[in-house]
Design a protein around this motif. Sequence first.
Motif, mmCIF file in Angstrom:
data_model
loop_
_atom_site.group_PDB
_atom_site.id
_atom_site.type_symbol
_atom_site.label_atom_id
_atom_site.label_comp_id
_atom_site.label_asym_id
_atom_site.label_seq_id
_atom_site.Cartn_x
_atom_site.Cartn_y
_atom_site.Cartn_z
ATOM 1 N N ALA A 433 52.161 63.364 64.891
ATOM 2 C CA ALA A 433 52.870 63.261 65.673
ATOM 3 C C ALA A 433 54.289 63.296 65.655
ATOM 4 O O ALA A 433 54.734 62.778 66.636
ATOM 5 N N GLY A 434 54.559 62.458 65.179
ATOM 6 C CA GLY A 434 56.117 63.240 64.528
ATOM 7 C C GLY A 434 57.011 64.458 64.651
ATOM 8 O O GLY A 434 57.748 64.228 65.163
ATOM 9 N N LEU A 477 54.499 54.422 55.086
ATOM 10 C CA LEU A 477 54.525 53.675 55.110
ATOM 11 C C LEU A 477 53.357 51.860 55.552
ATOM 12 O O LEU A 477 53.735 51.590 55.871
ATOM 13 N N MET A 478 52.556 52.340 56.697
ATOM 14 C CA MET A 478 52.525 52.258 58.670
ATOM 15 C C MET A 478 51.247 52.331 58.117
ATOM 16 O O MET A 478 51.165 53.375 57.877
ATOM 17 N N PRO A 479 50.611 51.588 58.233
ATOM 18 C CA PRO A 479 48.511 52.369 59.053
ATOM 19 C C PRO A 479 48.848 53.673 59.967
ATOM 20 O O PRO A 479 49.756 53.136 60.764
ATOM 21 N N ALA A 480 47.590 53.981 59.830
ATOM 22 C CA ALA A 480 48.121 55.578 60.433
ATOM 23 C C ALA A 480 47.967 54.850 62.175
ATOM 24 O O ALA A 480 49.030 55.976 63.173
ATOM 25 N N ARG A 481 46.986 53.930 62.885
ATOM 26 C CA ARG A 481 46.533 53.702 63.984
ATOM 27 C C ARG A 481 48.180 52.980 64.532
ATOM 28 O O ARG A 481 48.611 53.329 65.069
ATOM 29 N N LYS A 482 48.962 52.037 63.996
ATOM 30 C CA LYS A 482 50.212 52.291 64.581
ATOM 31 C C LYS A 482 51.244 53.438 64.566
ATOM 32 O O LYS A 482 52.525 53.172 65.437
ATOM 33 N N SER A 483 51.373 53.725 63.242
ATOM 34 C CA SER A 483 51.844 54.801 63.594
ATOM 35 C C SER A 483 51.842 55.869 64.918
ATOM 36 O O SER A 483 52.519 56.559 65.492
ATOM 37 N N TRP A 484 50.928 55.779 64.779
ATOM 38 C CA TRP A 484 50.337 57.135 65.889
ATOM 39 C C TRP A 484 50.188 56.170 67.854
ATOM 40 O O TRP A 484 51.572 56.829 68.191
ATOM 41 N N GLN A 485 50.839 55.338 67.294
ATOM 42 C CA GLN A 485 51.485 54.589 69.120
ATOM 43 C C GLN A 485 52.881 54.426 68.420
ATOM 44 O O GLN A 485 53.366 54.512 70.197
ATOM 45 N N ILE A 486 53.656 54.565 68.007
ATOM 46 C CA ILE A 486 55.160 54.367 67.592
ATOM 47 C C ILE A 486 55.304 55.791 68.353
ATOM 48 O O ILE A 486 56.398 55.762 68.859
ATOM 49 N N PHE A 487 55.005 56.201 67.146
ATOM 50 C CA PHE A 487 54.756 57.913 67.455
ATOM 51 C C PHE A 487 55.270 58.484 69.035
ATOM 52 O O PHE A 487 55.905 59.059 69.795
ATOM 53 N N THR A 488 53.700 57.890 69.031
ATOM 54 C CA THR A 488 53.443 58.241 71.015
ATOM 55 C C THR A 488 54.328 58.212 72.188
ATOM 56 O O THR A 488 54.924 58.051 73.052
#
Lengths: 538, 84
Positions: A433-434, A477-488
């Motif tokens: 996603a990044g 540094l973040m849980p994967a689920r949160k990263s997916w949401q932020i990056f999306t």
Amino acid sequence: MKSAAVILLAYGAAALLSFVVAGVLPASPVNAVLAGVFAGLAGWPLLTMLGFSRVRPGFRAAMTQVHDMAGIFAGWLIYVITLSGTLSVFRPEISLWARPELRAQPVDPVGATRAAIGWLSQHAPHASAWYITPARARAPFSWAAWDENGAFLQRALDPVTGAPDAIRDTLGGDFFYRFHFELQLPYPWGRLTAGIAALALVFVLLTGIVAHRRIFLDFFTFRPGKGQRSWLDAHNLAGVAALPFHLAIAFTGAVTLASLLMPWAALAHYPNAATFESALAPSLSAPAATGTASTLAPVASVLAEAGRRLKTEGMNQVYVYNPSDSAATIVILGDNNDRLAFGTHVLRFDGKTGKLLSDTQEKRPAVTAFAVLYGLHVAHFAPLATRWLYFASGILLLVVTGSGLRLWLRRRLRRGNTVRLVALDRMNAGMVAGTPVAFSTFFLANHLLPVTLPDRAEREIQVVFAVWFLLLLVALLMPARKSWQIFTGLGCFSALAVALCSAPWGSSVQWGVSLVAICLAGCCVQALWAMRAAHDGG
Amino acid sequence: MTVADSYGTLLQFCGVFMLSLHRAWVRWAGGVLLAASLCLDIMTAENVGFTLVFWICALAFAVIATALLHTVRRQWVQRRGGVF
């Protein structure tokens, strides 16, 4: 350890195969060597499959295991190479978008080349060579590259004046094109890594065909809203539907880097790779400088003669070797807008007198096959509709790679979390996603950085890598689920920002970039909704 | 794209869709349509190489479009309470 040994042994066997084929084939040395290279490149993945089937029980089970293993090891690399390659399909259009001071318009390639040579004669007279891509309607500026004090410089030059001053300093689409096979690493490491990734993709695709039990029964199957099953369906559907394209693009990608991957075949007939390359394309070879200063002949007559001989083909590249030396040579490559084969018509002129030295139309069968494979990969021939199909097929390969990585991680995470798996899952969010978000910042930096900023082209690339590094750090540094949401979410915003920068009321290129960016933003919104629904549903 | 190209692409999609159906004769007809679309594209082509590349790339999207059509049909049948 055993797996690495199998891969290395298979490479050794493929290298030997390429050497033997080149040595025993009753053909001319160049044709025999190229046949050996093709055999070696096709042989490595096939011999690796054979090797794994020997050391692991059951052919299909072994292929399933190594499909997963190779996918996770090479997946991120394949993903970033595919993403940059997919964008490179529209390299001239992105280059034009990145230079809004220019407009898509009919240009005179001969006049633009004459102007470019005039500017280079004044500003880079002591370079060992000038490499010029003449201006054309798709990219109405000349693209020049030359070396200066050991540094390799590239600039867009005005088609009328030949000067770069009125055009902003940016690599444009060439950033994605170079990254696609050099990965911003020094020679030869980037190219070698990209070549190995291309053959790894061939291997993953072949093992995937064996691993997929119901390949024909599931051909038209997609079941949305069923969790892992849906991801597997998407992985299989996108992978199988575009399999011919994916296999062809992976193998031809390896072919373009064949001299680094499989140099052993050349040793059957030539003392080293450089001698083989001279024999492969003698009309492209650079003569040694004599050390005696000289001036170039007027290029107008050279370009006029080239125009007569190339007829409707037009010029694809112009090389000027030793421009200030008595051994000056001008090489002009014909374009391939009427054939798949790339670079098969070459004109060579004496730079000092302007006299034609040779007019070469490639006829050697293996060399022509190489040129066709090369041409298929770079898609220089492709009309607009085919370019869009290349672009969309590249996106399908991104879907296959991204969904494959997710499936591998989810399957293992269900069995239990380990620190290594959690780190991999987080890193995967950062990469899948990044990376598109980081790449989109290239477009934003191009339009938002001051036009007069010193070393502007380098700053744009630095912005991309800084953002990419930050996103990967956040992902770790973040849980994967949160990263997916932020990056999306970030992907949605950056795509909309690119669309805003594109001024869709402008030219067709601006309109096209806007449309793609809005589609991407729409996909991000859809993905966010799906993530939210999955989260609410437990 | 010319009218002949569009017609060939339409035939290609119809061929792939018919190949995805259950009856044997429909599948055979789909195969014939697919072959016909390839022949039509080649016959009207200025460059056979370019046409083949386009046809093979377009085939992937015909398969995906067919899969999505079946998905929509399945969901529609399920929503109406039918058994698929």
